[in-house]
Design a protein around this motif. Sequence first.
Motif, short mmCIF file in Angstrom:
data_model
loop_
_atom_site.label_atom_id
_atom_site.label_comp_id
_atom_site.label_asym_id
_atom_site.label_seq_id
_atom_site.Cartn_x
_atom_site.Cartn_y
_atom_site.Cartn_z
N SER A 95 0.83 -1.21 0.00
CA SER A 95 0.00 0.00 0.00
C SER A 95 0.86 1.26 0.00
CB SER A 95 -0.94 0.01 1.21
OG SER A 95 -0.22 -0.17 2.41
N GLU A 96 2.06 1.19 0.61
CA GLU A 96 2.97 2.34 0.59
C GLU A 96 3.55 2.55 -0.80
OE1 GLU A 96 5.94 2.32 3.78
OE2 GLU A 96 4.75 0.75 4.74
N LEU A 97 3.83 1.45 -1.50
CA LEU A 97 4.42 1.53 -2.84
C LEU A 97 3.46 2.16 -3.83
CD1 LEU A 97 6.84 0.67 -4.70
CD2 LEU A 97 5.50 -1.39 -5.20
N LEU A 98 2.18 1.78 -3.78
CA LEU A 98 1.22 2.18 -4.81
C LEU A 98 0.15 3.13 -4.28
CD1 LEU A 98 0.78 -1.28 -6.58
CD2 LEU A 98 2.32 0.60 -7.18
N ASN A 99 0.35 3.66 -3.06
CA ASN A 99 -0.60 4.63 -2.49
C ASN A 99 -2.02 4.05 -2.48
OD1 ASN A 99 -1.58 7.01 -1.38
ND2 ASN A 99 -1.74 8.05 -3.35
N LEU A 100 -2.16 2.92 -1.79
CA LEU A 100 -3.43 2.20 -1.75
C LEU A 100 -4.10 2.34 -0.39
CD1 LEU A 100 -2.11 -1.12 -3.36
CD2 LEU A 100 -3.20 0.80 -4.55
N SER A 101 -5.42 2.25 -0.39
CA SER A 101 -6.16 2.22 0.88
C SER A 101 -6.54 0.80 1.26
CB SER A 101 -7.42 3.07 0.77
OG SER A 101 -8.23 2.61 -0.30
N GLY A 102 -6.41 -0.13 0.30
CA GLY A 102 -6.73 -1.52 0.57
C GLY A 102 -6.09 -2.43 -0.46
N VAL A 103 -5.81 -3.67 -0.05
CA VAL A 103 -5.16 -4.65 -0.94
C VAL A 103 -5.81 -6.01 -0.72
CG1 VAL A 103 -2.97 -5.69 -1.67
CG2 VAL A 103 -2.97 -3.42 -0.63
N ALA A 104 -5.97 -6.75 -1.81
CA ALA A 104 -6.43 -8.14 -1.73
C ALA A 104 -5.50 -9.00 -2.59
CB ALA A 104 -7.87 -8.26 -2.22
N VAL A 105 -5.03 -10.10 -2.02
CA VAL A 105 -4.20 -11.05 -2.76
C VAL A 105 -4.96 -12.35 -2.87
CG1 VAL A 105 -2.01 -12.28 -2.84
CG2 VAL A 105 -2.09 -9.96 -1.91
N LEU A 106 -5.17 -12.83 -4.05
CA LEU A 106 -5.86 -14.10 -4.31
C LEU A 106 -4.83 -15.08 -4.84
CD1 LEU A 106 -7.96 -11.58 -5.18
CD2 LEU A 106 -9.49 -13.54 -5.46
N GLU A 163 -5.65 -17.75 -15.19
CA GLU A 163 -6.44 -18.97 -15.39
C GLU A 163 -6.91 -19.57 -14.08
OE1 GLU A 163 -4.35 -21.74 -17.79
OE2 GLU A 163 -4.23 -20.40 -19.53
N GLN A 164 -6.10 -19.39 -13.04
CA GLN A 164 -6.47 -19.89 -11.72
C GLN A 164 -7.03 -18.78 -10.82
OE1 GLN A 164 -6.35 -23.15 -10.95
NE2 GLN A 164 -5.68 -23.46 -13.08
N ALA A 165 -7.38 -17.65 -11.42
CA ALA A 165 -7.95 -16.49 -10.70
C ALA A 165 -7.02 -16.02 -9.60
CB ALA A 165 -9.32 -16.83 -10.14
N GLU A 166 -5.73 -15.95 -9.91
CA GLU A 166 -4.73 -15.49 -8.93
C GLU A 166 -4.27 -14.08 -9.31
OE1 GLU A 166 -3.00 -19.83 -7.54
OE2 GLU A 166 -1.81 -18.61 -8.92
N TYR A 167 -4.55 -13.13 -8.42
CA TYR A 167 -4.27 -11.72 -8.69
C TYR A 167 -3.81 -11.02 -7.41
CZ TYR A 167 -7.23 -12.22 -12.91
OH TYR A 167 -7.78 -12.60 -14.11
N VAL A 168 -3.14 -9.91 -7.60
CA VAL A 168 -2.95 -8.91 -6.54
C VAL A 168 -3.79 -7.71 -6.96
CG1 VAL A 168 -1.34 -7.41 -5.33
CG2 VAL A 168 -0.61 -9.71 -6.03
N LEU A 169 -4.70 -7.31 -6.07
CA LEU A 169 -5.60 -6.19 -6.36
C LEU A 169 -5.35 -5.07 -5.36
CD1 LEU A 169 -8.97 -8.14 -6.87
CD2 LEU A 169 -7.27 -7.54 -8.60
N GLY A 170 -5.18 -3.86 -5.88
CA GLY A 170 -5.02 -2.69 -5.03
C GLY A 170 -6.20 -1.74 -5.22
N PHE A 171 -6.69 -1.16 -4.14
CA PHE A 171 -7.89 -0.31 -4.21
C PHE A 171 -7.58 1.11 -3.73
CE2 PHE A 171 -9.32 -4.69 -3.41
CZ PHE A 171 -10.15 -4.88 -4.50
N ARG A 172 -8.27 2.05 -4.35
CA ARG A 172 -8.26 3.44 -3.89
C ARG A 172 -9.70 3.88 -3.67
NH1 ARG A 172 -3.64 6.54 -7.58
NH2 ARG A 172 -1.84 5.61 -6.49
N PRO A 173 -9.94 4.69 -2.64
CA PRO A 173 -11.32 5.11 -2.34
C PRO A 173 -11.81 6.19 -3.30
CG PRO A 173 -9.81 6.22 -0.87
CD PRO A 173 -8.96 5.27 -1.70
#
Length: 518
Positions: free
Chosen positions: A365-376, A439-449
Motif C-alpha cells: 500500500s505504501e508503494l502504490l498509495n493504496l487504501s486496501g489490498v487483496a491477494v488471491l 487462469e487460476q484467478a490469482e491476482y494482486v488487487l489494489g484499491f483506492r477510495p
Amino acid sequence: MQKEQAPIGFTLEKNYDSEFCGSIPLHLVNLIQRHGFLLTLDKQNLKIRQVSENASEFLNLPIEDIQGRPIASFLPNEQAEDLKSKIEGKNSQEKIPFTLTFQVQGQEVAFTALVHPTEEYVLIEIEKAKLPTETGTFIQLYQQTKYITSLLKQANSIEEIAQITVEEMKKLTGFDRILAYQFDPQWNGMVIGQAKEEDMEDYMGLRFPASDVPKQTRDLYLRNPYRLIPTREYKPARLIPVINPITQRFTDLSECNLRSVAGVHLEYMANMGIMASMSLPLIIDDKLWGLISCHHRSAIHPSYELRSALELLSDIVSTQLAAKEREKSIELRAQLRGIHAQLLEQLYTTSNFPDGLLNGNTKISELLNLSGVAVLYEGGVWTEGQVPSNQEIKELVFWLKRNQNTAVYATDTLPKQYVRAKEYHEVASGLIMMSINPEQAEYVLGFRPEVLQTIHWGGNPDQAIQMEADGKSYHPRNSFTRYQNTVRHTSLPWLPEELEAAEALRSAVLEKIIRERY
C-alpha cells in the motif's frame, strides 16, 4: 474526503472533445486575415500564380498586374537571387523568414515575409515591416528574453514556471491578460498561470472544455509556432483564383499564420470580451502539453520581431516544463525504488508472498498509495486495509478474467467500467490489478477510495456548443461565469511511475513463485 480542485490528471465523467468541431477543415478555408497578404508561387519559375485579394492594398497595384509576374520583378536583384537560392536549397517545409523590399511604381516598401516551400509550390506570407522604435530593438528583445529565461530556471514547480511566464510575457507584450493552460488527459484546458488587468475576469484554476480547442486546432498548433488574431473585426481576404492553378485544389493553409479564423471562434472571442488574441503552443516530447493564450480588449498587432521572441520563449518554457516534469518523475521513481527494495527483501524472507506484501514493516500500500489490498492465491484471499467483501472481490475477479487480459490493469473510474462496483465505490473507485495466474484467478488487487472532486469550469461545459435547428450551424457559449460540478465514483489518478512500480513488483512476485516451485 472533499478536495477543492481536481488535479490535472483527474478523469472526468464526460468527454467534451467535440468530434463535430474537430472535423471542420480549417486548413482549406481559402481565406486569410487582412494584416498581411499571401502569394502562391510556381516552384519552377517563381511566378505568382495565386494572390490574396488584399495584395492590391499593400502594393497599390491591381490584382491582374500582380498575378502571372515573377516575384523577382518586384524585388532588388540581390533579394531575388537570395530568395531563389534558399527556396531551391530547402527540401523540407521549414519556414524561412525574409526581409523583402518591394519596388512598386518607383517606390520601395519594406516587408517581413515568411516563406513556406512545399513539393509543388511556394507560399509567401507578407506583412509590412515595422520600425525598431515601434517594437524594441533586437538587443532589447534579446536582453528581455535572457532575463525571463534566467527567472524560469530558478522556478521550483510547474505552477511557478507558468506564473513567471505569464507575468513576464504581459510586461513584454502589453496584452491585457495572459493565461497558461495545461491540457488534462481528456484535452480540457486548465488555467495554471494568469496575469491580467485588475478589471478583467479571473480565470485562474478554471477548466475550459476540450471543444474550445478541438482536435484539428490542436493538430495545427504542432505545425505553427503561434496563432495571431490582431482584431476579430476583420473582413477575410479571398485567394484569387479560388482553386490553386498549380494543384487544381484548394491551397493548404495549415502552415500559414495569416490563415483566416472560423467565425465561431471570433464569436467566442466576442463573448469573452476580447478584440485580439495570440496563442503559443507548449510542446513536450512532440505532444501538445498546453497553451499560452494572450488576450487584448482592443486591436493589437505585435511585430514579427516580438512574435519571434515569444515563439522562442514558448520553446524555452516548454523545455523548462519538461525538465521539471522529468525531475519530479526521477524523484518519485527513486522513492518507489527504495520501497520496492524493502518489499523485495520481505518477499524473500517470508514463507509466502502474500505475507511479504501485506504484513511486513513495508507494505504494498505504501508503494502504490493504496487504501486496501487483496491477494488471491492458491484458493486463499488475503486482505489488508479497506476492501470490498470477499464475495464482491470474487465477482470482481470473475469480471477481470473475462474483460482484462493485460499483465497490469489500472482504472480510476472502476464503477464506470464495472457497474457492480458502484455498491462499494467508497472503498474501490480506483483499482490496480497485477495478474499472477489469471487462469487460476490469482491476482494482486489494489484499491483506492472515492475522492469527491469539485471541477471549476469557465462557463457551463454542457453548453459549450449550441447547435442551431439546421444541425450544421453552431455557436459557442456566451457565458464564462464560474460553473461547478462534482465528480463522483472516481479515485485519484494512477501515475505512470506507479504503474511502472506495479509492473516491477509483479515480475518480482512471479520470479519468487517460480523459484519456489521449480
